[in-house]
Design a protein around this motif. Structure first.
Motif, PDB file in Angstrom:
ATOM      1  N   GLU A 198       4.360   4.659   2.873  1.00 45.11           N
ATOM      2  CA  GLU A 198       4.057   3.240   2.629  1.00 45.11           C
ATOM      3  C   GLU A 198       3.658   2.572   3.931  1.00 45.11           C
ATOM      4  N   MET A 199       2.588   1.768   3.869  1.00 47.89           N
ATOM      5  CA  MET A 199       2.072   1.096   5.065  1.00 47.89           C
ATOM      6  C   MET A 199       1.985  -0.410   4.827  1.00 47.89           C
ATOM      7  N   ASN A 200       2.375  -1.158   5.824  1.00 51.01           N
ATOM      8  CA  ASN A 200       2.264  -2.613   5.772  1.00 51.01           C
ATOM      9  C   ASN A 200       0.805  -3.014   5.559  1.00 51.01           C
ATOM     10  N   LEU A 201       0.553  -3.992   4.680  1.00 50.84           N
ATOM     11  CA  LEU A 201      -0.820  -4.379   4.361  1.00 50.84           C
ATOM     12  C   LEU A 201      -1.573  -4.917   5.570  1.00 50.84           C
ATOM     13  N   GLU A 202      -0.885  -5.579   6.493  1.00 50.64           N
ATOM     14  CA  GLU A 202      -1.554  -6.068   7.698  1.00 50.64           C
ATOM     15  C   GLU A 202      -2.081  -4.898   8.518  1.00 50.64           C
ATOM     16  N   LEU A 203      -1.282  -3.840   8.618  1.00 52.27           N
ATOM     17  CA  LEU A 203      -1.745  -2.640   9.322  1.00 52.27           C
ATOM     18  C   LEU A 203      -2.920  -2.008   8.580  1.00 52.27           C
ATOM     19  N   PHE A 204      -2.828  -1.957   7.264  1.00 49.97           N
ATOM     20  CA  PHE A 204      -3.894  -1.379   6.439  1.00 49.97           C
ATOM     21  C   PHE A 204      -5.222  -2.076   6.717  1.00 49.97           C
ATOM     22  N   TYR A 205      -5.234  -3.415   6.638  1.00 47.78           N
ATOM     23  CA  TYR A 205      -6.483  -4.165   6.819  1.00 47.78           C
ATOM     24  C   TYR A 205      -6.954  -4.149   8.269  1.00 47.78           C
ATOM     25  N   THR A 206      -6.017  -4.064   9.217  1.00 50.91           N
ATOM     26  CA  THR A 206      -6.419  -3.977  10.638  1.00 50.91           C
ATOM     27  C   THR A 206      -7.150  -2.677  10.910  1.00 50.91           C
ATOM     28  N   ILE A 207      -6.567  -1.567  10.437  1.00 51.50           N
ATOM     29  CA  ILE A 207      -7.212  -0.257  10.633  1.00 51.50           C
ATOM     30  C   ILE A 207      -8.563  -0.223   9.934  1.00 51.50           C
ATOM     31  N   PHE A 215       0.885  -1.176   0.000  1.00 52.69           N
ATOM     32  CA  PHE A 215       0.000   0.000   0.000  1.00 52.69           C
ATOM     33  C   PHE A 215       0.917   1.219   0.000  1.00 52.69           C
ATOM     34  N   ILE A 216       1.071   1.835  -1.172  1.00 54.43           N
ATOM     35  CA  ILE A 216       2.023   2.925  -1.367  1.00 54.43           C
ATOM     36  C   ILE A 216       1.263   4.188  -1.764  1.00 54.43           C
ATOM     37  N   VAL A 217       1.434   5.235  -0.973  1.00 52.90           N
ATOM     38  CA  VAL A 217       0.781   6.518  -1.236  1.00 52.90           C
ATOM     39  C   VAL A 217       1.842   7.520  -1.687  1.00 52.90           C
ATOM     40  N   VAL A 218       1.698   8.024  -2.899  1.00 50.24           N
ATOM     41  CA  VAL A 218       2.577   9.078  -3.402  1.00 50.24           C
ATOM     42  C   VAL A 218       1.886  10.412  -3.111  1.00 50.24           C
ATOM     43  N   PHE A 219       2.560  11.268  -2.338  1.00 51.61           N
ATOM     44  CA  PHE A 219       1.950  12.560  -2.000  1.00 51.61           C
ATOM     45  C   PHE A 219       2.896  13.700  -2.368  1.00 51.61           C
ATOM     46  N   SER A 220       2.299  14.850  -2.592  1.00 49.34           N
ATOM     47  CA  SER A 220       3.072  16.038  -2.942  1.00 49.34           C
ATOM     48  C   SER A 220       2.423  17.253  -2.289  1.00 49.34           C
ATOM     49  N   ALA A 221       2.964  18.418  -2.572  1.00 47.43           N
ATOM     50  CA  ALA A 221       2.414  19.674  -2.061  1.00 47.43           C
ATOM     51  C   ALA A 221       2.854  20.785  -3.000  1.00 47.43           C
ATOM     52  N   PRO A 222       2.093  21.880  -3.078  1.00 51.85           N
ATOM     53  CA  PRO A 222       2.513  23.000  -3.937  1.00 51.85           C
ATOM     54  C   PRO A 222       3.883  23.540  -3.550  1.00 51.85           C
ATOM     55  N   GLU A 223       4.250  23.372  -2.273  1.00 48.76           N
ATOM     56  CA  GLU A 223       5.537  23.898  -1.790  1.00 48.76           C
ATOM     57  C   GLU A 223       6.705  22.958  -2.096  1.00 48.76           C
ATOM     58  N   PHE A 224       6.421  21.733  -2.544  1.00 44.39           N
ATOM     59  CA  PHE A 224       7.468  20.736  -2.797  1.00 44.39           C
ATOM     60  C   PHE A 224       8.031  20.869  -4.216  1.00 44.39           C
ATOM     61  N   LYS A 279      -9.366   8.849   3.256  1.00 40.05           N
ATOM     62  CA  LYS A 279      -9.607   9.901   4.248  1.00 40.05           C
ATOM     63  C   LYS A 279      -8.659   9.753   5.435  1.00 40.05           C
ATOM     64  N   GLU A 280      -8.430   8.515   5.879  1.00 35.33           N
ATOM     65  CA  GLU A 280      -7.529   8.295   7.013  1.00 35.33           C
ATOM     66  C   GLU A 280      -6.098   8.690   6.647  1.00 35.33           C
ATOM     67  N   PRO A 339      -5.487  -4.246  -1.926  1.00 34.20           N
ATOM     68  CA  PRO A 339      -6.747  -3.584  -1.546  1.00 34.20           C
ATOM     69  C   PRO A 339      -7.604  -3.280  -2.772  1.00 34.20           C
ATOM     70  N   SER A 340      -8.917  -3.376  -2.583  1.00 34.36           N
ATOM     71  CA  SER A 340      -9.851  -3.047  -3.659  1.00 34.36           C
ATOM     72  C   SER A 340     -10.040  -1.533  -3.730  1.00 34.36           C
ATOM     73  N   GLU A 341     -10.712  -1.074  -4.782  1.00 33.32           N
ATOM     74  CA  GLU A 341     -10.969   0.358  -4.960  1.00 33.32           C
ATOM     75  C   GLU A 341     -11.830   0.914  -3.824  1.00 33.32           C
ATOM     76  N   ILE A 342     -12.802   0.113  -3.380  1.00 33.56           N
ATOM     77  CA  ILE A 342     -13.678   0.567  -2.282  1.00 33.56           C
ATOM     78  C   ILE A 342     -12.874   0.703  -0.992  1.00 33.56           C
ATOM     79  N   GLU A 343     -12.012  -0.279  -0.711  1.00 32.56           N
ATOM     80  CA  GLU A 343     -11.191  -0.230   0.506  1.00 32.56           C
ATOM     81  C   GLU A 343     -10.228   0.958   0.471  1.00 32.56           C
ATOM     82  N   ILE A 344      -9.644   1.197  -0.682  1.00 36.05           N
ATOM     83  CA  ILE A 344      -8.734   2.342  -0.826  1.00 36.05           C
ATOM     84  C   ILE A 344      -9.494   3.654  -0.643  1.00 36.05           C
ATOM     85  N   SER A 345     -10.715   3.698  -1.179  1.00 36.58           N
ATOM     86  CA  SER A 345     -11.539   4.909  -1.052  1.00 36.58           C
ATOM     87  C   SER A 345     -11.854   5.203   0.415  1.00 36.58           C
TER      88      SER A 345
END
Length: 327
Positions: free
Chosen positions: A116-125, A100-109, A152-153, A142-148
Motif C-alpha cells: 500500500e502506498m500513500n496517494l501523495e507519493l503515488f501522484y508525486t512519482i 492505492f492498494i496492490v494485492v500481490f501473490s506468487a506461485p510459491e505463496f 510497471k513501476e 487514481p484513474s485507469e490510465i494512471e494505474i496502468s
C-alpha cells in the motif's frame, strides 16, 4: 528442579538460620512472574523472526531508493519506520479511503500479500515520471490510465522486494489486483495476525508511508527459514564469494601474457625453404599499407598498423577482433 526440599537441605537451612548466615526474609519464595497472553491477538512472529524481517526490508528500502531515484531523476530517501504485529482488521481500518492498494501473490505463496502506498507519493512519482514538477495536489482516486502507467513501476518495486527476500525465500511476484477502497481487500480473516512493515519515503518535498502487509498464514510455510542464524550464514557466504571474486580478479590482472604482432605470412614448400639463400625475397600475403594481426597467447585479438614510437618498433591498435561463436 523440584520445589520439595530433601531432609538434608532442610537441616542445612535450619542450621544457617540458627547461625545467622541466613534470615527468614532471604529464604522467602519469590513470586512467579505471569505473562499476560491475549487469545484474541496471538503472537505469530517471534523476536527473531521480526529481526530477520527488519534486515530483509532494510535491504529492500535501499534497493527501491536507488531504483526510484533513477526513475524520477531526483533523490529518493526510504527508511524502515516500523514493524508491527497486528490483526488484519486493524490494518484495514488504518488505511485511508481512497488509497492505492496492490494485492500481490506468487506461485510459491500460500496466499496473498499487500503493498500500500500513500496517494501523495503515488501522484508525486507519477508526475515526475511524466516530466512534471512532482507537486501532488490531487485528492481523487487514481484513474485507469494512471494505474496502468504506475503498474510497471509497482512491478519493479515488487521485483526489488523479491530480490531482498531471495537469500531467505525465492518467489516471483505478480499483481493480482489494484484497489482504492480498503474494505474491498479481503485476503485474510479479520482476526488473523499480520506483520506490517512501514517504510517512510521522502521525494522532494513530499513525504509519506509505503506499507507491506504479510499475513501469518502466508509466511507460515517458510517460517523456519526466518532465523538470524541462517541469515548470517548467507551473509558470510556472500562475503566469502565477493572476496574470492576480488582475489581472482587481482590475480588475473597480474598474470603475464604473450603478445605477438604478425607482420605477414607466406606458404612455401619444403624444397623452396631448402633452396633459400641470403638476399632472397619472400613475398607475403599482406601489403605494407594493410593492418597486421596482433595475437594474444597465440590467438588473434587485434588489428594494428606497424610503426615506431620513441625509437622503438611498435604497433597502433586499429580494431578489436570479435571472437567467433561456435554454433
Amino acid at each position: 528442579m523440584s520445589d520439595i526440599l530433601s531432609q538434608d537441605e532442610i537441616d542445612r537451612l535450619l542450621q544457617a538460620l540458627k547461625s545467622g548466615e541466613l534470615s527468614a526474609e532471604e529464604i522467602k519464595r519469590e513470586e512467579k512472574k505471569v505473562k499476560v497472553y491475549d487469545f484474541r491477538r496471538p503472537s505469530k512472529f517471534s523476536k527473531e523472526h521480526i529481526r530477520v524481517f527488519d534486515m530483509i526490508h532494510e535491504n529492500f528500502a535501499r534497493s527501491v531508493s536507488t531504483y526510484l531515484s533513477g526513475r524520477v531523476r531526483t533523490f529518493v530517501s526510504i527508511n524502515l519506520a516500523s514493524i508491527d504485529q497486528i490483526t488484519y482488521e486493524e490494518f484495514i481500518r488504518s488505511l485511508p479511503a481512497p488509497a492505492f492498494i496492490v494485492v500481490f501473490s506468487a506461485p510459491e505463496f500460500a496466499g496473498s500479500a499487500i503493498l500500500e502506498m500513500n496517494l501523495e507519493l503515488f501522484y508525486t512519482i507519477l508526475d515526475l515520471i511524466l516530466g512534471g514538477p512532482g507537486i501532488p495536489n490531487v485528492k481523487r482516486p487514481p484513474s485507469e490510465i494512471e494505474i496502468s502507467i504506475m503498474r510497471k513501476e509497482i512491478m519493479n518495486i515488487l521485483a526489488n522486494l523479491a530480490q531482498a527476500w531471495s537469500d531467505v525465500f525465492s518467489f516471483s511476484p505478480t499483481i493480482e489486483s489494484i484497489e482504492n477502497n480498503p474494505q474491498f481487500v479481503q485476503i485474510a480473516p479479520p482476526s488473523e495476525m499480520v506483520l506490517l512493515v512501514s517504510l517512510f519515503l521522502t521525494i522532494g518535498k513530499t513525504e509519506g508511508f509505503m506499507n507491506v502487509c504479510w499475513p501469518s498464514s502466508l509466511t507460515e510455510p517458510f517460517m523456519d527459514r526466518l532465523s538470524s542464524r541462517n541469515w548470517f550464514k548467507v551473509a558470510k557466504k556472500e562475503q566469502i564469494s565477493e572476496k574470492l571474486q576480488k582475489d581472482l580478479l587481482t590475480n588475473l590482472n597480474q598474470m603475464s601474457t604473450v603478445l605477438s604482432a604478425v607482420l605477414g605470412e607466406a606458404i612455401l614448400t619444403v624444397r623452396e625453404v631448402l633452396e633459400l639463400e641470403v638476399g632472397d625475397v619472400i613475398r607475403l600475403k599482406s601489403h605494407k599499407d594493410e593492418d597486421i594481426v596482433v595475437n594474444v597467447q597465440g590467438k588473434p585479438k587485434f588489428l594494428a598498423r606497424p610503426g615506431t614510437y620513441k625509437g622503438y618498433r611498435a604497433v597502433r591498435i586499429t580494431k578489436i577482433i570479435e571472437p567467433e561463436v561456435e554454433e
